[in-house]
Design a protein around this motif. Structure first.
Motif, mmCIF file in Angstrom:
data_model
loop_
_atom_site.group_PDB
_atom_site.id
_atom_site.type_symbol
_atom_site.label_atom_id
_atom_site.label_comp_id
_atom_site.label_asym_id
_atom_site.label_seq_id
_atom_site.Cartn_x
_atom_site.Cartn_y
_atom_site.Cartn_z
ATOM 1 N N GLY A 36 -2.788 -5.728 -10.630
ATOM 2 C CA GLY A 36 -3.762 -6.415 -11.451
ATOM 3 C C GLY A 36 -4.703 -7.279 -10.632
ATOM 4 N N ARG A 37 -4.274 -7.614 -9.430
ATOM 5 C CA ARG A 37 -5.002 -8.634 -8.700
ATOM 6 C C ARG A 37 -5.992 -8.066 -7.698
ATOM 7 N N HIS A 38 -5.686 -6.905 -7.191
ATOM 8 C CA HIS A 38 -6.503 -6.423 -6.101
ATOM 9 C C HIS A 38 -7.342 -5.217 -6.490
ATOM 10 N N PRO A 39 -8.658 -5.310 -6.271
ATOM 11 C CA PRO A 39 -9.542 -4.215 -6.679
ATOM 12 C C PRO A 39 -9.147 -2.889 -6.044
ATOM 13 N N PHE A 40 -8.646 -2.959 -4.831
ATOM 14 C CA PHE A 40 -8.306 -1.721 -4.138
ATOM 15 C C PHE A 40 -7.147 -1.021 -4.842
ATOM 16 N N TRP A 41 -6.106 -1.806 -5.113
ATOM 17 C CA TRP A 41 -4.945 -1.186 -5.756
ATOM 18 C C TRP A 41 -5.281 -0.715 -7.151
ATOM 19 N N SER A 42 -6.017 -1.565 -7.876
ATOM 20 C CA SER A 42 -6.252 -1.191 -9.263
ATOM 21 C C SER A 42 -7.077 0.100 -9.317
ATOM 22 N N ALA A 43 -7.891 0.293 -8.293
ATOM 23 C CA ALA A 43 -8.687 1.515 -8.255
ATOM 24 C C ALA A 43 -7.808 2.758 -8.122
ATOM 25 N N THR A 44 -6.621 2.584 -7.591
ATOM 26 C CA THR A 44 -5.768 3.750 -7.406
ATOM 27 C C THR A 44 -5.066 4.135 -8.694
ATOM 28 N N GLY A 45 -5.045 3.199 -9.654
ATOM 29 C CA GLY A 45 -4.181 3.379 -10.823
ATOM 30 C C GLY A 45 -4.724 4.292 -11.876
ATOM 31 N N PHE B 131 -5.497 6.485 4.382
ATOM 32 C CA PHE B 131 -5.277 7.761 3.714
ATOM 33 C C PHE B 131 -3.804 7.961 3.408
ATOM 34 N N ALA B 132 -3.170 6.871 2.991
ATOM 35 C CA ALA B 132 -1.730 6.922 2.803
ATOM 36 C C ALA B 132 -1.318 7.954 1.760
ATOM 37 N N ASP B 133 -2.242 8.341 0.910
ATOM 38 C CA ASP B 133 -1.895 9.303 -0.138
ATOM 39 C C ASP B 133 -2.031 10.753 0.323
ATOM 40 N N LEU C 159 0.835 -1.206 0.000
ATOM 41 C CA LEU C 159 0.000 0.000 0.000
ATOM 42 C C LEU C 159 0.870 1.257 0.000
ATOM 43 N N GLN C 160 1.855 1.262 0.894
ATOM 44 C CA GLN C 160 2.700 2.452 1.003
ATOM 45 C C GLN C 160 3.466 2.703 -0.284
ATOM 46 N N LEU C 161 3.957 1.632 -0.900
ATOM 47 C CA LEU C 161 4.699 1.801 -2.149
ATOM 48 C C LEU C 161 3.779 2.295 -3.258
ATOM 49 N N PHE C 162 2.656 1.644 -3.333
ATOM 50 C CA PHE C 162 1.711 1.989 -4.373
ATOM 51 C C PHE C 162 1.316 3.449 -4.306
ATOM 52 N N VAL C 163 0.925 3.823 -3.103
ATOM 53 C CA VAL C 163 0.463 5.172 -2.914
ATOM 54 C C VAL C 163 1.627 6.152 -3.022
ATOM 55 N N GLY C 164 2.788 5.699 -2.573
ATOM 56 C CA GLY C 164 3.976 6.537 -2.650
ATOM 57 C C GLY C 164 4.337 6.856 -4.092
ATOM 58 N N VAL C 165 4.305 5.829 -4.935
ATOM 59 C CA VAL C 165 4.601 6.034 -6.353
ATOM 60 C C VAL C 165 3.594 7.014 -6.922
ATOM 61 N N ARG C 166 2.349 6.743 -6.598
ATOM 62 C CA ARG C 166 1.240 7.553 -7.075
ATOM 63 C C ARG C 166 1.396 9.017 -6.625
ATOM 64 N N ARG C 167 1.723 9.169 -5.370
ATOM 65 C CA ARG C 167 1.832 10.513 -4.832
ATOM 66 C C ARG C 167 2.951 11.286 -5.513
ATOM 67 N N ARG C 168 4.040 10.554 -5.778
ATOM 68 C CA ARG C 168 5.145 11.233 -6.450
ATOM 69 C C ARG C 168 4.756 11.661 -7.852
ATOM 70 N N LEU D 73 10.553 -6.009 -6.196
ATOM 71 C CA LEU D 73 9.472 -5.220 -5.584
ATOM 72 C C LEU D 73 8.553 -4.636 -6.659
ATOM 73 N N ALA D 74 9.180 -4.116 -7.702
ATOM 74 C CA ALA D 74 8.399 -3.487 -8.776
ATOM 75 C C ALA D 74 7.487 -4.518 -9.441
ATOM 76 N N ARG D 75 8.061 -5.682 -9.714
ATOM 77 C CA ARG D 75 7.253 -6.743 -10.342
ATOM 78 C C ARG D 75 6.072 -7.119 -9.460
ATOM 79 N N TRP D 76 6.390 -7.218 -8.199
ATOM 80 C CA TRP D 76 5.375 -7.618 -7.227
ATOM 81 C C TRP D 76 4.221 -6.614 -7.192
ATOM 82 N N LEU D 77 4.590 -5.346 -7.193
ATOM 83 C CA LEU D 77 3.569 -4.303 -7.166
ATOM 84 C C LEU D 77 2.699 -4.327 -8.414
ATOM 85 N N ASP D 78 3.357 -4.468 -9.535
ATOM 86 C CA ASP D 78 2.652 -4.571 -10.805
ATOM 87 C C ASP D 78 1.609 -5.658 -10.746
#
Ligand code: ADP
Ligand code: MG
Length: 694
Positions: free
Chosen positions: A685-694, A433-435, A230-239, A676-681
């Motif tokens: 694709g797998r989790h509705p929550f993450w994909s919603a952030t993309g 609210f990590a973002d 979550l932190q990585l995902f949102v962190g990438v996004r935030r950047r 890590l990057a592969r894992w996040l990718d």
């Protein structure tokens, strides 16, 4: 991914190719979000049967948490109050019986047969002097002797038509087939530093633990993964977002905000000043601000929002204030627009109820920049409204506002403030609210009198009503809150409309009583709210529609009927509708007949505690995160292993690791971060929550 794989089974093989999964089962599994073998491995148990704690039925005592074994003697289902079903069973062993009660779980009756041998667990409570377990977890005692003392048995989230035993078998098969393919995305040093298991070991530990400690250790590792991803995902996004330049950068602030505050006739609190300083700093940066402003009811979030909006408007850009309900939008508009006008700023109210012609006019004003401040409902921004120069978006009272929606909002480069009155603990805020950056208004305006809160039984209602009547006759105003709008069929739960009819004719006859609920037309709602505000109505029979934001300082009494139906945080919000003026206020929580001790204890906390944070925490413990954040449906709560409340350290560790990684490598491009990057990718694709952030 169509057609059978060529060489055996892999992590990404669709689950229907696993032995024992046909089209029907794969349908059922997909309801649990499981489509591949890897998904099966990641379908984590929510708890365990601990065989070691299996105790003989005759030794069971009230107050214990037990797992017992016995035969099902009786099983019945009936309708009870509130349109709910109650399934009751009797467990029997060695001449001793224990009553089992399942609320709202009609499927239990279909699932079980009288005469079956069961293992049942839960807390033993006393009801009318007899021991019983409410909503017990149960399991068929295993026919083929799998029941082993000492080995915890995983229990998985299920869907109708799928049983524990089948799911367990499938997970085991998937494990045997593909576990060797699992790669651990975490660097070895991290595992050592944090003292967490490897991925494969962790998954094995949660699915096939030999002890509860092992299961816990496995969970801990997977919880860290959830927090980290979550932190990585949102962190990438935030950047990505913050590299986007802010549409507006404040160079200096003019005098309008000072004039605005002076007109209010009170001094901002220390907390309001502090938060405003932080916001001002953010607004003068090159990159867009994304900030969560938390503050208990009545802490004065509106002032903070308005000052920030005025700064933006004064600098030649536009600001938006979005409220969750039409009522609240109108209330904000009624209060704030005249004040803005006095300052020479042009504002407007735009909601679903705005007439077409007026709407066109406002849209034009927003497009050409002649309107500087617009107040509306959340739909406002989503309906393709165009702005000449949008500088700031404030989202009021919205904890139920997902990552995806926030991301969509921030597309425009506008600064963003999300205000929430459901205070949540820091660790949870950091995850959900990590973002966002976090500010807290931790001080209330002076002179507030705490609301005296009483818990009473339904049987005292008449007496309470008589007192309300006397006080209202003496000039006070009261809210009577009910859980439902309309009487639902087969339910004896008093509803707002029915109560309204009865009370107006009965105990409150001759007084000005109004009805306000969510299903009324916006105009009607607005009329009623105004009438109550102006004192033309003195008693408002209502629902949770008033939960957020409604501000009538003259209201001093609140009676909440069937209080046990509400969450603590919600009751605290409701209670926040009184005690807003200088007069002493009362909130009476009316408990329904026959509610149990736990429910009573829960409500009792409100009579002693006025701290929104503490109450929200209690709610979280009891009702879970989904309930509090309004993410009730399966798949919306983004964590299986992580308990943000208890796993504070994991959350903080994940956040600091993610920040460190992204600081040096914002796009995760370095070799050492490749896995890590592969894992996040992959997660994306797998989790509705993450994909919603993309
Ligand atoms: P919330 O944080 O719940 O949105 P509001 O912004 O609605 O709170 O403020 C609650 C009430 O407190 C309002 O009537 C507001 O005018 C008043 N208020 C806000 N700040 C102050 C202050 N610094 N001093 C006195 N009253 C204040
Ligand atoms: Mg508010």
């Amino acid at each position: 991914m169509n057609g059978p794989p060529r060489r055996g089974l892999h992590l990404d093989t669709p689950v229907q190719f696993l032995k024992g999964v046909g089209p029907r089962r794969s349908q059922l599994l997909s309801r649990l979000g499981i489509s591949t073998l890897e998904d099966l491995l990641y379908h984590l148990p929510h708890d365990y049967f601990e065989r070691s704690s299996l105790v003989p039925l005759r030794t069971v005592r009230v107050g214990q948490q037990v797992t017992v074994r016995g035969w099902l003697l009786d099983l019945q289902s009936r309708r009870i109050r509130g349109g709910r079903t109650l399934v009751s069973g009797v467990l029997h062993d060695e001449g001793v019986t224990l009553s089992l009660q399942w609320f709202n779980a009609a499927w239990v009756e279909r699932d079980l047969r009288v005469g079956e041998e069961l293992v049942v667990s839960g807390e033993v409570v006393s009801y009318r002097g007899r021991p019983q377990i409410v909503n017990p977890a149960y399991e068929r005692a295993d026919q083929d002797g799998e029941l082993q003392a000492g080995r915890p048995e995983p229990r998985y989230p299920l869907t109708a038509g799928l049983r524990q035993r089948s799911l367990r078998t499938l997970v085991r098969r998937a494990w045997e087939a593909v576990a060797d393919e699992l790669e651990d995305p975490l660097p070895d040093e991290w595992r050592k530093d944090l003292d967490i298991m490897g991925l494969k070991d962790a998954l094995h530990a949660v699915h096939e633990p030999s002890t509860m400690e092992e299961a816990q250790a496995g969970r801990r590792r997977l919880a860290f993964d959830e927090a980290l991803s979550l932190q990585l995902f949102v962190g990438v996004r935030r950047r990505q977002l913050s590299r986007r330049k802010a549409a507006v950068r404040l160079k200096q602030v003019g005098e309008l905000s000072t004039r605005y505050v002076r007109e209010l006739g009170f001094e901002p609190t220390g907390a309001q000043r502090r938060v405003l300083r932080t916001i001002l700093k953010d607004l003068s940066k090159e990159t867009a601000m994304h900030r969560l402003l938390q503050g208990d009811v009545g802490s004065g979030k509106t002032l903070v929002a308005m000052v920030a909006m005025i700064w933006i408007a004064e600098s030649g850009a536009q600001a938006v204030l979005m409220a969750p309900t039409e009522i609240l939008a109108r209330q904000h508009a009624a209060r704030q627009l005249p004040k803005l006008e006095k300052l020479g700023l042009k504002g407007a109210l735009l909601t679903g109820g705005t007439p077409a012609a007026e709407r066109r006019e406002i849209l034009r004003g927003l497009r050409d920049g002649s309107i500087q401040v617009v107040i509306g409902t959340h739909a406002l921004i989503q309906q393709g409204v165009e702005f000449s120069r949008l500088g700031l978006i404030v989202v009021d009272e919205q904890h139920r506002f997902g990552v995806a929606q926030r991301a969509a909002l921030s597309q425009r480069g506008a600064h963003l403030i999300v205000m929430s009155a459901t205070p949540i603990p820091r660790s949870l805020a950091l995850t959900v609210f990590a973002d966002l950056d976090l500010s807290v208004l931790d001080e209330k305006p002076p002179g507030r009198q705490p609301v005296s809160t009483l818990l009473v039984n339904e049987s005292r209602l008449e007496e309470i009503y008589r007192r309300v009547r006397r006080r209202v006759e003496a000039g006070e105003r009261a809210y009577l809150v009910f859980p439902l709008v309309q009487e639902s069929e087969g339910s004896d739960l008093a509803s707002a409309s029915q109560a309204f009819a009865e009370l107006r004719e009965g105990v409150f006859s001759g007084l000005e009583v109004g009805l306000l609920h969510g299903q009324m037309k916006p105009r009607e709602k607005e009329e009623i709210r105004r009438a109550f505000q102006r004192g033309r109505l003195r008693i408002l029979v209502t629902t949770t529609v008033i939960e957020v934001g409604v501000d009538v300082p003259e209201a001093t009494l609140m009676i909440v009927h069937h209080a046990e139906r509400f969450g603590l945080a919600q009751l605290h919000q409701l209670r926040g509708r009184v005690g807003r003026g200088d007069e002493p206020s009362w909130c009476v929580l009316v408990a329904s007949r026959g509610i149990g001790q736990p429910a009573r204890r829960r409500l009792d906390l409100l009579t002693r505690c006025d701290d929104g944070f503490r109450l929200a925490e209690e709610d979280l413990r009891e009702r879970g995160m989904g309930e509090l954040l309004g993410m009730r449906q399966h798949g919306e709560v983004p964590f299986q292993a992580l308990h943000p409340l208890q796993d504070t350290e994991l959350v903080e560790a994940a956040r600091s690791r993610a920040e460190a990684v992204l600081h040096s490598d914002p796009r995760l491009e370095r070799t050492e971060h490749r896995s890590l990057a592969r894992w996040l990718d992959h997660l994306g694709g797998r989790h509705p929550f993450w994909s919603a952030t993309g």
